[in-house]
Design a protein around this motif. Structure first.
Motif, PDB file in Angstrom:
ATOM      1  N   GLN B 254       1.857  67.116 -32.086  1.00  0.00           N
ATOM      2  CA  GLN B 254       1.403  68.477 -31.779  1.00  0.00           C
ATOM      3  C   GLN B 254       0.930  69.286 -32.972  1.00  0.00           C
ATOM      4  O   GLN B 254       0.565  70.446 -32.820  1.00  0.00           O
ATOM      5  CB  GLN B 254       2.520  69.243 -31.055  1.00  0.00           C
ATOM      6  N   VAL B 262       4.306  65.247 -24.885  1.00  0.00           N
ATOM      7  CA  VAL B 262       3.352  64.224 -24.431  1.00  0.00           C
ATOM      8  C   VAL B 262       4.107  63.007 -23.859  1.00  0.00           C
ATOM      9  O   VAL B 262       4.952  62.421 -24.545  1.00  0.00           O
ATOM     10  CB  VAL B 262       2.428  63.783 -25.582  1.00  0.00           C
ATOM     11  N   SER B 490     -10.608  57.438 -24.894  1.00  0.00           N
ATOM     12  CA  SER B 490      -9.679  58.146 -25.780  1.00  0.00           C
ATOM     13  C   SER B 490     -10.137  59.577 -25.974  1.00  0.00           C
ATOM     14  O   SER B 490      -9.336  60.515 -26.012  1.00  0.00           O
ATOM     15  CB  SER B 490      -9.617  57.463 -27.147  1.00  0.00           C
ATOM     16  N   THR B 493      -9.434  61.739 -22.890  1.00  0.00           N
ATOM     17  CA  THR B 493      -7.998  62.054 -22.851  1.00  0.00           C
ATOM     18  C   THR B 493      -7.667  63.146 -23.860  1.00  0.00           C
ATOM     19  O   THR B 493      -6.968  64.116 -23.548  1.00  0.00           O
ATOM     20  CB  THR B 493      -7.162  60.786 -23.144  1.00  0.00           C
ATOM     21  N   ALA B 494      -8.180  62.986 -25.081  1.00  0.00           N
ATOM     22  CA  ALA B 494      -7.871  63.971 -26.125  1.00  0.00           C
ATOM     23  C   ALA B 494      -8.400  65.351 -25.757  1.00  0.00           C
ATOM     24  O   ALA B 494      -7.730  66.362 -25.974  1.00  0.00           O
ATOM     25  CB  ALA B 494      -8.462  63.509 -27.456  1.00  0.00           C
ATOM     26  N   ALA B 497      -6.199  66.822 -23.256  1.00  0.00           N
ATOM     27  CA  ALA B 497      -4.932  67.185 -23.909  1.00  0.00           C
ATOM     28  C   ALA B 497      -5.094  68.503 -24.668  1.00  0.00           C
ATOM     29  O   ALA B 497      -4.201  69.357 -24.645  1.00  0.00           O
ATOM     30  CB  ALA B 497      -4.491  66.076 -24.866  1.00  0.00           C
ATOM     31  N   CYS B 498      -6.232  68.656 -25.314  1.00  0.00           N
ATOM     32  CA  CYS B 498      -6.462  69.884 -26.087  1.00  0.00           C
ATOM     33  C   CYS B 498      -6.614  71.086 -25.156  1.00  0.00           C
ATOM     34  O   CYS B 498      -6.152  72.183 -25.481  1.00  0.00           O
ATOM     35  CB  CYS B 498      -7.684  69.735 -26.983  1.00  0.00           C
ATOM     36  N   SER B 501      -3.208  71.951 -24.115  1.00  0.00           N
ATOM     37  CA  SER B 501      -2.525  72.608 -25.222  1.00  0.00           C
ATOM     38  C   SER B 501      -2.984  74.054 -25.360  1.00  0.00           C
ATOM     39  O   SER B 501      -2.167  74.969 -25.526  1.00  0.00           O
ATOM     40  CB  SER B 501      -2.816  71.810 -26.503  1.00  0.00           C
ATOM     41  N   ILE B 510      -0.388  61.279 -20.574  1.00  0.00           N
ATOM     42  CA  ILE B 510      -1.703  60.759 -20.965  1.00  0.00           C
ATOM     43  C   ILE B 510      -1.850  59.286 -20.589  1.00  0.00           C
ATOM     44  O   ILE B 510      -0.879  58.538 -20.536  1.00  0.00           O
ATOM     45  CB  ILE B 510      -2.010  60.965 -22.464  1.00  0.00           C
ATOM     46  N   THR B 530      -5.264  56.339 -27.362  1.00  0.00           N
ATOM     47  CA  THR B 530      -5.239  57.692 -26.799  1.00  0.00           C
ATOM     48  C   THR B 530      -4.208  58.570 -27.515  1.00  0.00           C
ATOM     49  O   THR B 530      -4.409  59.778 -27.631  1.00  0.00           O
ATOM     50  CB  THR B 530      -4.940  57.677 -25.291  1.00  0.00           C
ATOM     51  N   THR B 534      -5.342  61.930 -29.211  1.00  0.00           N
ATOM     52  CA  THR B 534      -4.666  63.185 -28.853  1.00  0.00           C
ATOM     53  C   THR B 534      -4.150  63.887 -30.101  1.00  0.00           C
ATOM     54  O   THR B 534      -4.299  65.102 -30.270  1.00  0.00           O
ATOM     55  CB  THR B 534      -3.511  62.885 -27.875  1.00  0.00           C
TER      56      THR B 534
END
Lengths: 85, 605
Positions: B254, B262, B490, B493-494, B497-498, B501, B510, B530, B534
């Motif tokens: 993080q 995660v 990847s 996914t990132a 994830a962002c 976040s 994920i 991934t 992330t």
């Protein structure tokens, strides 16, 4: 490593995997051995990261470096010599 | 005592690393001289002689001709008589420690070297790794949430629906409930761990099982896709675990944020591979892992026993399998054993709770509409599952993957909120799990034609406007945006994830970068892809945000209005199970079909 199929590789062949090992050094030796077992000579480790169980690794075998005679041109050595001669 | 250090790039331009090291050395009270790039080696050697330095740190980024350049430098230093008088180190992208050593350098630092390591080299001390090892602690993502409704009408509707469900369910039971009761009351885990018999349990349990487990208990016959590990394999695993334990390390994903936690799913079919996958996930930063069982396990009444491997996706839930996996986890890793959908839902919660799971997964709407269990049966089972989740102190997520069948978000969310409301009334800690993905609904309706941000943000805004509860998007984030290409996969996914976040949700699940590949199990390198992506995404954004367009707010209001309408319709039916059959929480036209497994097995007490 003579191979008509490898001739078609433009420059390099990368092999990516995860190897169970104690540290990055061991991982590097393992992946280089594996590449050599597979018959590649011009090999290097592009990326390696060791954490806990092992390494995430990307190994590379160069098939054609710059300045080489490129197999994918379909030109054999005899013809090239004639042309360059 | 401070050292006198010369820093010089053996490159035409690159000296960023040396500048960072210079700052570290200056802060550590050393005297530093930084030379500009592109000086010939002769000039650098002359500076070493003139400035009478103790240590020289060179850098080399370019790979071309690196061995020749380094060899020439060492020769010149020898010829000038300074090689023996100074400590000589070299680092940079092109440097391999073994090459540096071969050429006569005192140390070579490859990519990833830290300033702290360089300072330690200058000071002639071994760098302690103690200070840089990541220490993690288990987090409770439900802490601090009140579960109070911000949308009073939706809260009121849910209260009446929960009372309707409670009145319906209180005098009903099922084989799943009875097995869970036997597992809870008669299965003594300490006796089991000590390899002692649980006679009372064994006298009751097989009678409550379906054909596959009953045969196993009566004759020892296993499910055809499973086999027991050999004693040699078990010893091999124990050796492996001991080796890895000694060298285990974990990363933090993080960056400067605390959230989101995660999660990574596992379920290769084999507990050995699962343990391998879980440990790699932990090492590359996953904070939690999700146990994923085989699909036939959800349609089988009862569990097998023993340490078993399975040839297909999903790892067989047995006490031994769960216990081995649990024993291999890092102390900080959150462990979720999902129980949400099959005929063993309440018993899974009991077993997971006894073995030490932190979280489980329960949703009688999705489980009845998207995964094949009879609605009546799953409602009874899920009610008891929630009570066991409370007993074993396991929060659970309420997944809404019926969206993947084609159910619109507002209907899936109505179902999720019904489950969550009932859970809170019983004293449980549910976690809302909206899909964060390119769902069939948006493919058809076009809410993601421009971007993947607005509709996902709308879901979070909608839920937050309704209730103060933890949110854990999944599962996995980015579903149906993944392809078989690992870079694309990847990256998507990132990015999801962002976004999660930036929206400050509590957790995410994920995928691996081979999520879209259907030819075989997920591989470990694909998991790392991934996780790394992330981590880089979190590093890129830090505390910075992502701004959705005004569409997000509009769609959020549409979702809330849709939920309210669905809840009113459910209430009007007067019977929750009938509401499911009527398609109010997802219709056949939308792709949701009430499940048949366990039909007719609910009995009135």
């Amino acid at each position: 490593m003579p191979s008509k199929t490898l001739d078609r590789v433009m420059d390099a062949l990368d092999l990516e995997t995860f190897l169970v090992c104690s540290n990055a050094e061991e991982g590097k030796n393992l992946i280089l051995s594996l590449m050599q077992e597979l018959g590649f000579q011009d090999v290097d480790v592009v990326f390696i990261q060791h954490e806990g169980p092992g390494v995430r690794v990307r190994a590379r075998a160069y098939v054609h470096r710059s300045g080489d005679k490129y197999g994918w041109l379909g030109v054999d050595d005899h013809v090239k010599e004639v042309n360059h001669g | 005592m401070g050292k006198r250090v010369l820093l010089a790039p053996l490159d035409p331009v690159h000296d960023i690393g040396l500048k960072m090291i210079k700052r570290g050395l200056d802060e550590a009270q050393h005297e530093t001289i930084l030379l500009p790039p592109d000086l010939p080696p002769e000039e650098i050697v002359r500076e070493i002689v003139d400035k009478k330095v103790d240590t020289v740190l060179l850098s080399r980024t370019l790979g071309y001709g690196v061995a020749e350049v380094l060899a020439k430098f060492v020769d010149l230093a020898d010829a000038a008589g300074v090689r023996e008088k100074v400590t000589l180190g070299i680092g940079g992208m092109a440097i391999r420690p073994e090459l540096a050593a071969e050429l006569g350098f005192d140390a070579g630092f490859g990519p990833g070297t830290t300033v702290e390591q360089a300072v330690a080299f200058v000071e002639g001390r071994e760098l302690s790794t103690e200070g840089v090892q990541v220490k993690k602690t288990k987090q409770d993502m439900t802490a601090g949430y009140s579960y109070q409704y911000r949308h009073s009408n939706i809260g009121s509707l849910l209260e009446v629906i929960s009372k309707m469900i409670l009145a319906w369910v209180e005098n009903k039971t099922s084989p799943g409930v009875e097995r869970a009761k036997v597992r809870d009351e008669l299965w003594d885990i300490n006796r089991w761990l000590n390899r002692q018999e649980n006679k009372e349990f064994m006298a009751e349990y097989p009678k409550l099982c379906g054909e596959i487990p009953r045969k196993y208990y009566e004759t020892g016959e296993l499910h055809p896709k499973t086999r027991r590990f050999t004693p040699e394999e078990v010893k091999g695993l124990e050796r492996y675990l001991e080796d890895v334990k000694a060298r285990m390390s974990v990363q933090k994903l993080q960056h400067t944020r605390k959230k989101p936690i995660v999660f990574n799913q596992y379920g290769t079919g084999c507990p050995y591979l699962d343990i391998g996958h879980v440990q790699v996930s932990e090492a590359w930063g996953a904070d939690g892992v999700v146990h994923f069982d085989p699909s036939w396990g959800a349609r089988t009444e009862g569990f097998l026993d023993g340490f078993l491997t399975h040839q297909e996706d999903g790892t067989v839930i047995t006490p031994a399998n769960l216990n081995r996996i649990h024993g291999a986890l890092q102390e900080s890793t959150l462990w979720q054993v999902r129980a949400h959908r099959g005929l063993n839902t309440p018993e899974t919660v009991v077993l997971a709770g006894k073995i030490g799971a932190d979280l489980t997964k329960i949703n009688f709407c999705y489980g009845a509409l998207g995964a094949g269990t009879d609605p009546e049966r799953l409602l009874v089972d899920a009610y008891h599952s929630m009570k066991y989740a409370i007993k074993y102190n396991m929060p659970f997520d309420v997944v809404t993957n019926e969206e993947l069948c084609g159910v619109p978000a507002y209907k899936a969310f109505a179902g999720m909120l019904i489950v969550a409301d009932l859970a809170v009334r019983l004293g449980a800690k549910p976690i809302l799990q909206p899909l964060f993905c390119y769902s069939p609904e948006v493919m058809i309706s076009g809410q993601m034609e421009d971007n993947y941000i607005d509709f996902n943000a709308a879901k979070i805004f909608a839920l937050r406007s309704i209730v103060d509860a933890p949110i854990w998007p999944g599962a996995p984030i980015g579903f149906l945006t993944h392809s078989e290409d690992r870079v694309q996969s990847s990256m998507t996914t990132a990015l999801h994830a962002c976004l999660a976040s930036a929206l400050e949700v509590d957790a995410i699940s994920i995928a691996s970068s081979d999520e879209a590949y259907s030819g075989g199990p997920i591989s470990v390198p694909s998991k790392i892809d991934t996780l790394r992506a992330t981590m880089e995404g979190f590093r890129f954004f830090g505390q910075a945000g992502i701004a959705p367009t005004k569409k997000a707010e509009e769609w959020s209001q549409d979702i809330v209005a849709g939920i309210e309408k669905v809840l009113q319709e459910v209430l009007q039916t007067g019977d929750f199970v009938q509401a499911i059959y009527a398609g109010l929480l997802g219709s056949r036209e939308e792709g949701a079909y009430p499940g048949r497994a366990g039909r007719g097995t609910v009995t009135t007490i």
